[in-house]
Write a protein that holds these residues in place. Structure first.
Motif, PDB file in Angstrom:
ATOM      1  N   VAL B  26       0.580  -0.891  -0.193  1.00 22.59           N
ATOM      2  CA  VAL B  26      -0.160   0.018   0.047  1.00 22.59           C
ATOM      3  C   VAL B  26       1.069   1.396  -0.310  1.00 22.59           C
ATOM      4  CG1 VAL B  26      -1.382   1.682   1.154  1.00 22.59           C
ATOM      5  CG2 VAL B  26      -1.857  -1.030   0.892  1.00 22.59           C
ATOM      6  N   GLU B  54      -1.126  -1.291  -3.942  1.00 19.56           N
ATOM      7  CA  GLU B  54      -2.784  -0.436  -3.646  1.00 19.56           C
ATOM      8  C   GLU B  54      -2.239   0.953  -4.290  1.00 19.56           C
ATOM      9  OE1 GLU B  54      -5.830  -0.664  -3.296  1.00 19.56           O
ATOM     10  OE2 GLU B  54      -5.795  -3.062  -3.579  1.00 19.56           O
ATOM     11  N   VAL B  56      -3.109   4.837  -3.365  1.00 14.21           N
ATOM     12  CA  VAL B  56      -4.114   5.895  -2.549  1.00 14.21           C
ATOM     13  C   VAL B  56      -3.794   7.052  -2.495  1.00 14.21           C
ATOM     14  CG1 VAL B  56      -5.315   6.296  -0.652  1.00 14.21           C
ATOM     15  CG2 VAL B  56      -4.420   3.869  -1.016  1.00 14.21           C
ATOM     16  N   VAL B  58      -4.230  10.466  -1.755  1.00 14.16           N
ATOM     17  CA  VAL B  58      -4.805  11.223  -0.932  1.00 14.16           C
ATOM     18  C   VAL B  58      -5.186  12.816  -0.798  1.00 14.16           C
ATOM     19  CG1 VAL B  58      -4.981   9.041   0.556  1.00 14.16           C
ATOM     20  CG2 VAL B  58      -2.978  10.826   0.411  1.00 14.16           C
ATOM     21  N   GLU B  59      -6.126  13.031   0.316  1.00 12.84           N
ATOM     22  CA  GLU B  59      -6.413  14.749   0.115  1.00 12.84           C
ATOM     23  C   GLU B  59      -5.124  15.723   0.559  1.00 12.84           C
ATOM     24  OE1 GLU B  59      -7.727  12.886   1.514  1.00 12.84           O
ATOM     25  OE2 GLU B  59      -7.528  13.915   3.432  1.00 12.84           O
ATOM     26  N   SER B  63      -3.788  12.512   5.811  1.00  7.03           N
ATOM     27  CA  SER B  63      -4.323  11.518   5.349  1.00  7.03           C
ATOM     28  C   SER B  63      -3.076  10.762   4.638  1.00  7.03           C
ATOM     29  CB  SER B  63      -5.073  12.129   3.922  1.00  7.03           C
ATOM     30  OG  SER B  63      -6.265  11.987   4.454  1.00  7.03           O
ATOM     31  N   VAL B  67      -3.763   6.736   6.014  1.00  8.83           N
ATOM     32  CA  VAL B  67      -3.680   5.445   5.140  1.00  8.83           C
ATOM     33  C   VAL B  67      -2.359   4.763   5.713  1.00  8.83           C
ATOM     34  CG1 VAL B  67      -3.209   4.298   2.984  1.00  8.83           C
ATOM     35  CG2 VAL B  67      -4.726   6.514   3.305  1.00  8.83           C
ATOM     36  N   ALA B  71      -3.335   0.814   6.216  1.00  7.86           N
ATOM     37  CA  ALA B  71      -2.502   0.116   6.342  1.00  7.86           C
ATOM     38  C   ALA B  71      -1.937  -0.997   6.639  1.00  7.86           C
ATOM     39  CB  ALA B  71      -2.187  -0.064   4.632  1.00  7.86           C
TER      40      ALA B  71
END
Lengths: 300, 416
Positions: B26, B54, B56, B58-59, B63, B67, B71
């Motif tokens: 991740v 994965e 991701v 993020v914003e 975050s 994440v 994970a």
């Protein structure tokens, strides 16, 4: 709708917890854990729920529970969902993020918006007791107009943020509003949410005896009054199809809405609220309610 | 057959390559200069299928680390990278990752902290979170970035601690250098899949991970006592101190597998007979080796002590290497404002009460990417040598003033 006699009891909420007397969070947790048969991981930031959970090494819930930092609920849940996929365990449990209104409408909204935009695969439940109750009843973005809190001593001057509308605007597949004191409706919504993928958002009203200022025996009464007065409308938007549900659907049919004044009476947070404020809130509720009834009739 | 390929790449590409070789599962990412190319590169590999992970996007940095925390809690190997204000923004989660004992690896392309805005290199960002309980490793070139990032996963997972791999922004992150890239088999033999995490997240064995903990020990439902917050923090400190050995072992095993030995906790250059020791972390220490050469040409017995592992702080090793020297000059690319450079302060602490401790003179340099020419480093050494009170315990310790730490190359007129 599932009848109350048919609601499952799976025993995942253990007897005894550290929540305040009369807190309906226990009712809601029994419904949520049972609707998912305990096959879930709860992701939870600092909030009343943390307190309910108990202190290490004792827990009041027999489900996997991951605590996280206040602003990070939706991001931590995104990470858990990604981690479960990456390790081949995604089918073992549903990721359920559960935060209060402060953790959702205020400090957590950035992470929630990001997760909603990415359509992350988890259920997010905001339990809305309409202020920062765990820290001593400070106003939140979800506190209603007129309510006294420890940071709005003369009553809050603004209407609450419509977090449901904000999340719905992200075009996620499922959003619903619910109430902890309507367990059948809540059960059905958790089951519906669990039956689909992507980000699912449930905004759940949660009467708070200590923060709203009523007798702990009256939690269900005030939760029902909130719905009867239209301050809380039970609805869902599934794949763009809007419908009022349960009590709110019945209310739309009968038109027998309770008044805001009736709802406010008996809650000490509204003590001394002016007639003018009550009228303003009534107007705001009526506008909102007629909009929701119109959506219900149109089905979108 | 195991092979090694030499490729010319940036430090950021070296970090990304290491994450791929480590088979990260991740990756969470948020852009910030000069880190961005790390996650851009990884996202391209994930999209093309070259890296089955994965990704991701993020914003926010907060975050990004959140994440990774999620994970890593469920057993995935998680990675992210950031710089400067991004690291500051995720500070809450920097502490969370450490306190939760999650073996996350995060690369830091070191950059100056705002305000005022500055995207160039110093080490203020990672130095500012040195107390959070992560292992912190500093790299001197791009090959070391790749090797250290791979090693970081093994250290992290052996110790149940997060590891920060720090390298200088632009100076390394954006500079092309030849990097020896090991093949997958070499890395796989060095780095096994992630072992089962400390955290149990399983409906068949439900646990509450990271709940409220009281300060004092408390009994569970069976009357069995468990440590309180204080004991948990003491465990963390023990784990971090023990991580020094894991850092050394990872370096030694990597050296055996690849032939590349970066020094475990510290490294040195022309140190054996040095009277004057120049100390720094990261690429600045590489520059100090050039300064040492110049000083040696002028018959000054200078050597370099490079700090690779800053947390846990190798106090004993540093004290042993400095014992009997005349003067240690510590070059910091960060400040503990209101006091002195963080490495200088730590070294003074490490030497306190030891026999044969040298004088320790602190120099701060390179903030906000200020150029640090070798000639200025050499001049700083000469000045310190010519000043008998430089770094003498009696002089500056009584009253820390602006003169206690030298600001290298500071303009005469310092107006804002």
């Amino acid at each position: 709708m599932t009848r109350i006699t048919d609601l499952p009891d799976t025993g995942h909420v253990l007897p005894g917890n550290r929540a305040c007397a009369g807190c309906p969070l226990g009712i809601a947790l029994r419904r949520i854990t049972a609707a998912l048969d305990g096959r879930m991981v709860l992701v939870n930031p600092a909030s009343c729920l943390t307190v309910l959970g108990g202190m290490y090494p004792i827990s009041s819930l027999a489900i996997p529970w991951v605590n996280c930092a206040f602003p990070s609920t939706a991001a931590t849940a995104s990470g858990i969902a990604a981690g479960l996929r990456a390790t081949g365990r995604a089918d073992e449990m549903t990721v359920v993020a559960m935060a209060g209104d402060g953790g959702t409408a205020d400090i957590g909204i950035q992470a929630l918006s990001g997760a909603a935009e990415r359509n992350e695969d988890f259920i997010y439940i905001c339990y809305d007791n309409e202020a920062y109750m765990n820290t001593g009843t400070q106003r939140s973005g979800s506190t209603p107009h007129g309510a006294r809190t420890t940071t709005t001593w003369s009553g809050k001057r603004e209407n609450p943020k419509d977090v449901l509308a904000i999340v719905e605007a992200h075009d996620v597949g499922y959003v619903a509003s619910a109430s902890a004191v309507f367990p059948e409706d809540l059960h059905d919504k958790i089951v519906a949410a669990n039956g689909r993928a992507g980000l699912r958002y449930v905004h759940m009203n949660l009467p708070c005896p200590s923060g709203w200022g009523f007798d702990p025996k009256d939690s269900v009464r005030y939760g029902r009054l909130a719905v009867d007065a239209g301050l809380v409308a039970l609805y869902e938007v599934a794949d763009g199809v809007f419908r009022l549900t349960g009590r709110s659907a019945a209310l739309a049919k009968s038109g027998l809405k309770a008044s805001v004044a009736e709802y406010m009476a008996g809650q000490s947070r509204f003590r001394g609220v002016s007639e003018e404020t009550i009228a303003e809130v009534q107007e705001w509720v009526d506008d909102r309610w007629s909009g929701l009834v119109a959506r219900h009739e149109a089905g979108v | 057959m195991r092979t090694m390929t030499t490729t010319v790449m940036t430090g950021n590409e070296a970090a990304a390559t290491a994450a791929k070789l480590a088979r990260v599962q991740v990756v969470a990412a948020y852009p910030i200069t000069p880190q961005s190319p790390v996650v851009e590169t990884i996202s391209a590999w994930v999209e093309s299928g070259e890296l089955p992970a994965e990704f991701v996007a993020v914003e926010s940095e907060h975050s990004a680390l959140s994440v990774c925390i999620g994970a890593s809690t469920v057993g995935a190997r998680a990675f992210t990278a950031t710089s400067a204000n991004g690291l500051a923004y995720m500070t809450e989660q920097v502490w969370w990752a450490a306190g939760a004992r999650l073996p996350i690896v995060m690369c830091i392309a070191n950059r100056a902290m705002a305000a005022p805005w500055n995207v160039l290199n110093d080490q203020q960002d990672s130095m500012s979170v040195r107390d959070a309980g992560w292992v912190q490793l500093y790299c001197r070139d791009n090959s070391e970035i790749l090797d250290t990032t791979v090693q970081a996963f093994r250290i992290a997972e052996e110790c149940d601690l997060p590891v920060m791999v720090c390298y200088d922004g632009f100076l390394l992150s954006h500079t092309m250098m030849p990097v020896d890239v090991p093949d997958a088999a070499t890395v796989d033999a060095f780095l096994p899949p992630r072992p089962a995490p400390l955290q149990v997240v399983d409906p068949a064995d439900p646990r509450n991970v990271g709940p409220v903990v009281m300060a004092a020990p408390r009994a569970d439902a069976d009357g069995e006592p468990h440590g309180g917050y204080f004991e948990i923090r003491a465990d963390h400190q023990r784990a971090l101190l023990a991580a020094a050995e894991a850092v050394e072992r990872a370096n030694a095993d990597w050296a055996a597998a690849t032939g590349r030995d970066w020094g475990g906790l510290t490294w040195d250059y022309r140190l054996d007979d040095a009277d004057i020791v120049l100390v720094a972390a990261g690429s600045l220490a590489t520059q100090l080796t050039v300064a040492a050469d110049e000083l040696r040409d002028a018959r000054i017995a200078a050597g370099v002590l490079g700090i690779r592992c800053y947390r846990p702080f190798p106090a004993d090793e540093i004290a042993a290497r400095l014992a009997g020297r005349a003067l240690a000059i510590v070059f910091d690319k960060a400040m503990s404002y209101g006091y002195e450079g963080p490495i200088a302060g730590d070294i003074k602490t490490a030497l306190f009460g030891r026999e044969e401790a040298p004088r320790v003179h602190g120099v701060v340099c390179g903030l906000g990417g200020r150029d640090v020419p070798v000639s200025e480093l050499v001049d700083a050494v000469r000045r310190a040598m010519a000043t008998p009170t430089a770094g003498a315990p009696a002089a500056p310790s009584a009253a820390i003033d602006a003169a206690s730490t030298e600001w290298l190359g500071l303009a005469e007129k310092s107006v804002s």
